[in-house]
Design a protein around this motif. Structure first.
Motif, PDB file in Angstrom:
ATOM      1  N   UNK A  69       0.831  -1.206   0.000  1.00 41.74           N
ATOM      2  CA  UNK A  69       0.000   0.000   0.000  1.00 41.74           C
ATOM      3  C   UNK A  69       0.868   1.260   0.000  1.00 41.74           C
ATOM      4  N   UNK A  70       1.971   1.238   0.740  1.00 40.95           N
ATOM      5  CA  UNK A  70       2.880   2.384   0.735  1.00 40.95           C
ATOM      6  C   UNK A  70       3.521   2.566  -0.644  1.00 40.95           C
ATOM      7  N   UNK A  71       3.846   1.460  -1.315  1.00 42.96           N
ATOM      8  CA  UNK A  71       4.388   1.542  -2.681  1.00 42.96           C
ATOM      9  C   UNK A  71       3.367   2.146  -3.642  1.00 42.96           C
ATOM     10  N   UNK A 109     -11.283   6.950 -10.014  1.00 42.56           N
ATOM     11  CA  UNK A 109     -10.074   6.790  -9.190  1.00 42.56           C
ATOM     12  C   UNK A 109     -10.172   5.531  -8.336  1.00 42.56           C
ATOM     13  N   UNK A 110     -11.347   5.287  -7.802  1.00 44.10           N
ATOM     14  CA  UNK A 110     -11.576   4.112  -6.954  1.00 44.10           C
ATOM     15  C   UNK A 110     -11.372   2.837  -7.771  1.00 44.10           C
ATOM     16  N   UNK A 115      -8.060  -1.870  -9.456  1.00 39.24           N
ATOM     17  CA  UNK A 115      -7.399  -2.623 -10.532  1.00 39.24           C
ATOM     18  C   UNK A 115      -5.900  -2.736 -10.268  1.00 39.24           C
ATOM     19  N   UNK A 116      -5.302  -1.665  -9.808  1.00 40.03           N
ATOM     20  CA  UNK A 116      -3.876  -1.684  -9.482  1.00 40.03           C
ATOM     21  C   UNK A 116      -3.596  -2.643  -8.326  1.00 40.03           C
ATOM     22  N   UNK A 117      -4.458  -2.640  -7.329  1.00 36.10           N
ATOM     23  CA  UNK A 117      -4.298  -3.553  -6.188  1.00 36.10           C
ATOM     24  C   UNK A 117      -4.444  -5.007  -6.628  1.00 36.10           C
ATOM     25  N   UNK A 118      -5.288  -5.258  -7.626  1.00 37.36           N
ATOM     26  CA  UNK A 118      -5.473  -6.624  -8.118  1.00 37.36           C
ATOM     27  C   UNK A 118      -4.220  -7.174  -8.787  1.00 37.36           C
ATOM     28  N   UNK A 119      -3.321  -6.298  -9.219  1.00 36.19           N
ATOM     29  CA  UNK A 119      -2.061  -6.775  -9.785  1.00 36.19           C
ATOM     30  C   UNK A 119      -1.099  -7.211  -8.690  1.00 36.19           C
TER      31      UNK A 119
END
Length: 166
Positions: A69-71, A109-110, A115-119
């Motif tokens: 999450x920090x990344x 944005x949500x 989608x980014x978290x799913x990677x």
């Protein structure tokens, strides 16, 4: 406040967590599994991921998810390390073990952040509508810009489970 919200479930949180390199754990081969070049009793395996039942597995999971999450640009709140804020994208993320509530003014944005978290993680997205906090037993009260959170559902469970006398 006009926030859009999504509920995310992280799948297999324990086995997604990388082991801490300084606390290496080795296990023998499972019964019935043979190594091709060595006698099974001479072979051990170094765990790269956590296993269910390991005492430090939840800690490794949290360290892993916090790092990712920090990344992604989030910063943990000083008041609650399970609350993450992304100031640039104006996203608020509340983590509770394998459940995650994500809030943002913009649906785009949500969705892009999810989608980014799913990677990075195995996760499933669930729309819970107005009652999404019920999954955590949290009650929200909005008064202008002030938001009050109560966790009475959890407190009632604790009072039932632990007999307290006045």
């Amino acid at each position: 406040m006009g926030l859009k919200s999504k509920k995310i479930d992280f799948g297999n949180v324990i086995v997604q967590a990388q082991q801490d390199k300084k606390d290496a754990i080795f296990v023998t081969l499972p019964f019935g599994v043979c190594h091709l070049h060595h006698q099974s009793k001479d072979v051990v395996l170094k765990l790269l991921k956590s296993l269910h039942g390991m005492k430090d597995a939840p800690k490794f999971w949290f360290q892993n998810v916090k790092k990712v999450l920090e990344e992604l640009g989030f910063k943990a709140s000083k008041h609650d390390e399970c609350l993450f804020l992304h100031k640039e994208k104006k996203i608020l993320l509340l983590l509770c073990t394998n459940d995650c509530l994500v809030f943002c003014e913009s649906d785009d944005e949500l969705s892009a952040m999810i989608q980014l978290m799913q990677t990075k993680f195995q996760l499933t997205k669930k729309d819970e509508g107005r009652d999404m906090f019920a999954c955590l037993g949290i009650e929200l009260t909005f008064d202008g810009l002030k938001v009050t959170m109560r966790h009475e559902g959890l407190m009632q469970k604790i009072f039932k489970a632990v007999p307290l006398e006045p």
